[in-house]
Design a protein around this motif. Structure first.
Motif, PDB file in Angstrom:
ATOM      1  N   ALA A  50      86.081  13.217  18.403  1.00  0.00           N
ATOM      2  CA  ALA A  50      87.007  13.417  19.518  1.00  0.00           C
ATOM      3  C   ALA A  50      86.651  14.651  20.338  1.00  0.00           C
ATOM      4  N   SER A  51      85.845  15.538  19.763  1.00  0.00           N
ATOM      5  CA  SER A  51      85.433  16.743  20.468  1.00  0.00           C
ATOM      6  C   SER A  51      84.203  16.521  21.345  1.00  0.00           C
ATOM      7  N   LEU A  52      83.556  15.362  21.215  1.00  0.00           N
ATOM      8  CA  LEU A  52      82.349  15.095  21.990  1.00  0.00           C
ATOM      9  C   LEU A  52      82.565  15.200  23.509  1.00  0.00           C
ATOM     10  N   PRO A  53      83.655  14.662  24.053  1.00  0.00           N
ATOM     11  CA  PRO A  53      83.856  14.802  25.498  1.00  0.00           C
ATOM     12  C   PRO A  53      83.938  16.262  25.947  1.00  0.00           C
ATOM     13  N   TYR A  54      84.550  17.129  25.125  1.00  0.00           N
ATOM     14  CA  TYR A  54      84.618  18.546  25.476  1.00  0.00           C
ATOM     15  C   TYR A  54      83.223  19.159  25.460  1.00  0.00           C
ATOM     16  N   THR A  55      82.437  18.831  24.444  1.00  0.00           N
ATOM     17  CA  THR A  55      81.069  19.347  24.369  1.00  0.00           C
ATOM     18  C   THR A  55      80.265  18.902  25.582  1.00  0.00           C
ATOM     19  N   ALA A  56      80.410  17.646  25.969  1.00  0.00           N
ATOM     20  CA  ALA A  56      79.705  17.130  27.150  1.00  0.00           C
ATOM     21  C   ALA A  56      80.151  17.870  28.408  1.00  0.00           C
ATOM     22  N   THR A  57      81.433  18.164  28.504  1.00  0.00           N
ATOM     23  CA  THR A  57      81.953  18.895  29.658  1.00  0.00           C
ATOM     24  C   THR A  57      81.295  20.261  29.766  1.00  0.00           C
ATOM     25  N   MET A  58      81.199  20.974  28.647  1.00  0.00           N
ATOM     26  CA  MET A  58      80.631  22.317  28.656  1.00  0.00           C
ATOM     27  C   MET A  58      79.127  22.296  28.964  1.00  0.00           C
ATOM     28  N   ILE A  59      78.425  21.282  28.464  1.00  0.00           N
ATOM     29  CA  ILE A  59      77.000  21.148  28.792  1.00  0.00           C
ATOM     30  C   ILE A  59      76.830  20.921  30.292  1.00  0.00           C
ATOM     31  N   PHE A  97      88.281   4.509  33.286  1.00  0.00           N
ATOM     32  CA  PHE A  97      87.840   3.176  32.850  1.00  0.00           C
ATOM     33  C   PHE A  97      87.194   3.203  31.464  1.00  0.00           C
ATOM     34  N   SER A  98      87.226   4.355  30.815  1.00  0.00           N
ATOM     35  CA  SER A  98      86.561   4.503  29.523  1.00  0.00           C
ATOM     36  C   SER A  98      87.191   3.609  28.465  1.00  0.00           C
ATOM     37  N   THR A  99      86.319   2.979  27.701  1.00  0.00           N
ATOM     38  CA  THR A  99      86.769   2.158  26.575  1.00  0.00           C
ATOM     39  C   THR A  99      86.271   2.716  25.241  1.00  0.00           C
ATOM     40  N   SER A 100      85.588   3.858  25.310  1.00  0.00           N
ATOM     41  CA  SER A 100      85.082   4.489  24.100  1.00  0.00           C
ATOM     42  C   SER A 100      84.898   5.975  24.354  1.00  0.00           C
ATOM     43  N   LEU A 101      84.736   6.737  23.278  1.00  0.00           N
ATOM     44  CA  LEU A 101      84.500   8.171  23.408  1.00  0.00           C
ATOM     45  C   LEU A 101      83.149   8.458  24.052  1.00  0.00           C
ATOM     46  N   VAL A 102      82.182   7.586  23.832  1.00  0.00           N
ATOM     47  CA  VAL A 102      80.862   7.772  24.443  1.00  0.00           C
ATOM     48  C   VAL A 102      80.957   7.662  25.955  1.00  0.00           C
ATOM     49  N   MET A 103      81.658   6.645  26.441  1.00  0.00           N
ATOM     50  CA  MET A 103      81.810   6.470  27.879  1.00  0.00           C
ATOM     51  C   MET A 103      82.591   7.631  28.486  1.00  0.00           C
ATOM     52  N   LEU A 104      83.620   8.076  27.787  1.00  0.00           N
ATOM     53  CA  LEU A 104      84.393   9.214  28.270  1.00  0.00           C
ATOM     54  C   LEU A 104      83.530  10.474  28.298  1.00  0.00           C
ATOM     55  N   SER A 105      82.658  10.642  27.319  1.00  0.00           N
ATOM     56  CA  SER A 105      81.785  11.804  27.271  1.00  0.00           C
ATOM     57  C   SER A 105      80.826  11.821  28.454  1.00  0.00           C
ATOM     58  N   VAL A 106      80.305  10.653  28.829  1.00  0.00           N
ATOM     59  CA  VAL A 106      79.424  10.567  29.999  1.00  0.00           C
ATOM     60  C   VAL A 106      80.183  10.974  31.256  1.00  0.00           C
ATOM     61  N   ALA A 107      81.407  10.477  31.384  1.00  0.00           N
ATOM     62  CA  ALA A 107      82.233  10.834  32.543  1.00  0.00           C
ATOM     63  C   ALA A 107      82.523  12.328  32.567  1.00  0.00           C
ATOM     64  N   GLN A 108      82.792  12.902  31.399  1.00  0.00           N
ATOM     65  CA  GLN A 108      83.088  14.327  31.330  1.00  0.00           C
ATOM     66  C   GLN A 108      81.860  15.177  31.623  1.00  0.00           C
ATOM     67  N   LEU A 109      80.675  14.676  31.286  1.00  0.00           N
ATOM     68  CA  LEU A 109      79.447  15.376  31.639  1.00  0.00           C
ATOM     69  C   LEU A 109      79.340  15.507  33.150  1.00  0.00           C
ATOM     70  N   ILE A 110      79.684  14.424  33.858  1.00  0.00           N
ATOM     71  CA  ILE A 110      79.663  14.423  35.322  1.00  0.00           C
ATOM     72  C   ILE A 110      80.715  15.381  35.868  1.00  0.00           C
ATOM     73  N   VAL A 111      81.927  15.311  35.323  1.00  0.00           N
ATOM     74  CA  VAL A 111      83.016  16.186  35.767  1.00  0.00           C
ATOM     75  C   VAL A 111      82.647  17.650  35.551  1.00  0.00           C
ATOM     76  N   GLY A 112      82.141  17.960  34.364  1.00  0.00           N
ATOM     77  CA  GLY A 112      81.771  19.338  34.069  1.00  0.00           C
ATOM     78  C   GLY A 112      80.685  19.855  34.996  1.00  0.00           C
ATOM     79  N   PHE A 113      79.665  19.029  35.243  1.00  0.00           N
ATOM     80  CA  PHE A 113      78.557  19.433  36.106  1.00  0.00           C
ATOM     81  C   PHE A 113      79.040  19.735  37.516  1.00  0.00           C
ATOM     82  N   ALA A 114      79.795  18.824  38.101  1.00  0.00           N
ATOM     83  CA  ALA A 114      80.202  18.978  39.500  1.00  0.00           C
ATOM     84  C   ALA A 114      81.246  20.081  39.674  1.00  0.00           C
ATOM     85  N   SER A 115      82.176  20.193  38.740  1.00  0.00           N
ATOM     86  CA  SER A 115      83.229  21.202  38.884  1.00  0.00           C
ATOM     87  C   SER A 115      82.706  22.619  38.693  1.00  0.00           C
TER      88      SER A 115
END
Length: 405
Positions: A50-59, A97-115
């Motif tokens: 469950a912490s993977l999306p946060y890690t992706a955001t920070m990366i 539109f995420s149906t899994s933590l992996v998909m949410l992590s990809v979205a969060q990677l984008i959010v983190g990068f742009a923000s």
């Protein structure tokens, strides 16, 4: 009519707009923390998963500080903000539109990068418009990040409870587009060439006195940033877990984290005022020493009241450290490269936070206590202090002169 381009009434107006932009778009960094319990309940899995999306955001956030900083140097802050706002909103939309933590992590990677445009790149931009008051200007701009973390959870709490986390993300996407894009056009004015030339002249003198190339100094500051932020991450990342382990519950830990962030805002303002008198290196050294002292105070603290007090002391100690790196970059490195240089150092501080959060967890798993994790933070903090003392011993920075309008 203002007598100078820098430190003018326009500069202060631009700073106010910069703070507003930062408070809005930095929500991308804090969004996943707000929705994490709901995400964990929906998708299941272990706490680590469950912490993977946060890690992706920070990366993404770390990388975005450097990449977007380079874009700001070349294309200016307006175009960078507009593109980043659109991409942030798209990332929020993809997340819904995420149906899994992996998909949410990809979205969060984008959010983190742009923000990330709302942190290092925005700080670098506002630094061009101040000379005498650059310290307080950078501090105010950097406070947008902490204010975002303090405001957004409160604003979105009701919507999260009643309509779910996807509604929160739709709201964040809409607000990002509605606020950031118009304000980006209000920031389209560029610093005149003569102002950049004056700043470049002063920074060239400063970096020569250190005996390092700008690139070598940048890497040295990056190492210092990792050291101070590994130390900084221990309380910020693990205070909630510490409180749960002591039997105080997560709500108490969340309150202590909020207290740290609010103390950090106050610390950034005071440090900015101090930096205008002492310069970036001395201000960073003072903050780093105070942070180290606060980490020592955590060692005997075991009661709820003592942890509240030490958390406030910690917040008041460390808030001005990260903005001071931007000031050092401006004092010692070419103005035309400010976005990339500031972005790189901000990237290393974020990576330091990520590394420190992970290391503290590993140490806790091995030792069954956070005591050694605090000691680990103190050691890393000591390395940061050593680098700043060395840099201070080598040079005395000169401030660029204001340029007549």
């Amino acid at each position: 009519m203002d007598s100078t381009i820098t430190d003018s009434s326009y500069s202060w107006t631009r700073l106010a707009l910069t703070l507003l932009v930062g408070t809005v778009i930095n929500a991308g960094m804090w969004a996943i923390i707000v929705i994490m319990p709901a995400v964990e309940a929906e998708f299941g899995g272990t706490r680590a998963m469950a912490s993977l999306p946060y890690t992706a955001t920070m990366i993404g956030f770390a990388t975005g500080n450097y990449v977007i900083g380079r874009a700001v140097d070349r294309f200016g802050i307006t175009l960078s903000l507009i593109i980043a706002a659109v991409v942030t909103a798209l990332g929020f939309g993809l997340a819904t539109f995420s149906t899994s933590l992996v998909m949410l992590s990809v979205a969060q990677l984008i959010v983190g990068f742009a923000s990330a445009v709302g942190f290092g790149p925005l700080i670098a931009d506002i630094s061009h418009w101040f000379v005498r008051r650059r310290g307080i200007a950078v501090a105010v701009a950097a406070s947008g990040n902490y204010l975002s973390g303090a405001i957004w959870p409160i604003v979105s709490a009701g919507l999260l409870e009643n309509s779910g986390w996807r509604s929160v993300y739709f709201l964040m996407a809409a607000v990002t587009l509605a606020v950031v894009i118009p304000l980006a056009f209000a920031l389209r004015r560029r610093v005149p060439e003569e102002a950049q030339a004056a700043a470049n002249h002063a920074s060239a003198i400063n970096v020569q006195s250190v005996g390092l190339s700008p690139r070598a100094l940048q890497y040295l500051l990056g190492a210092a940033g990792i050291g101070c932020c590994v130390a900084m991450s221990m309380p910020q990342v693990h205070i909630v877990a510490l409180c749960v382990g002591l039997g105080f519950g997560p709500a108490v830990g969340a309150q202590m984290l909020s207290l740290m962030l609010l103390g950090g805002v106050a610390s950034r303002i005071v440090s900015g005022l101090l930096a205008d008198r002492l310069g970036g290196v001395r201000t960073l050294l003072i903050g780093s020493c105070l942070q180290c002292l606060a980490l020592f105070l955590y060692l005997p603290a075991g009661g709820m009241v003592s942890l509240y007090l030490v958390s406030l002391v910690f917040g008041l100690s460390q808030g001005g450290i990260v903005p001071s790196y931007a000031l050092i970059v401006r004092e010692y490195m070419p103005a035309r490269e400010a976005g990339a240089r500031v972005g790189f150092v901000m990237m290393t501080t974020i990576l330091g936070m990520a590394l420190g959060g992970w290391l503290s967890g590993v140490i806790y798993d091995i030792s069954g206590s956070y005591t050694l994790a605090f000691v680990n933070g103190i050691v890393w903090n000591g390395a940061n202090i050593a680098i700043m003392l060395w840099l201070l011993s080598r040079s005395k920075p000169r401030t660029p002169v204001a340029v007549p309008a």
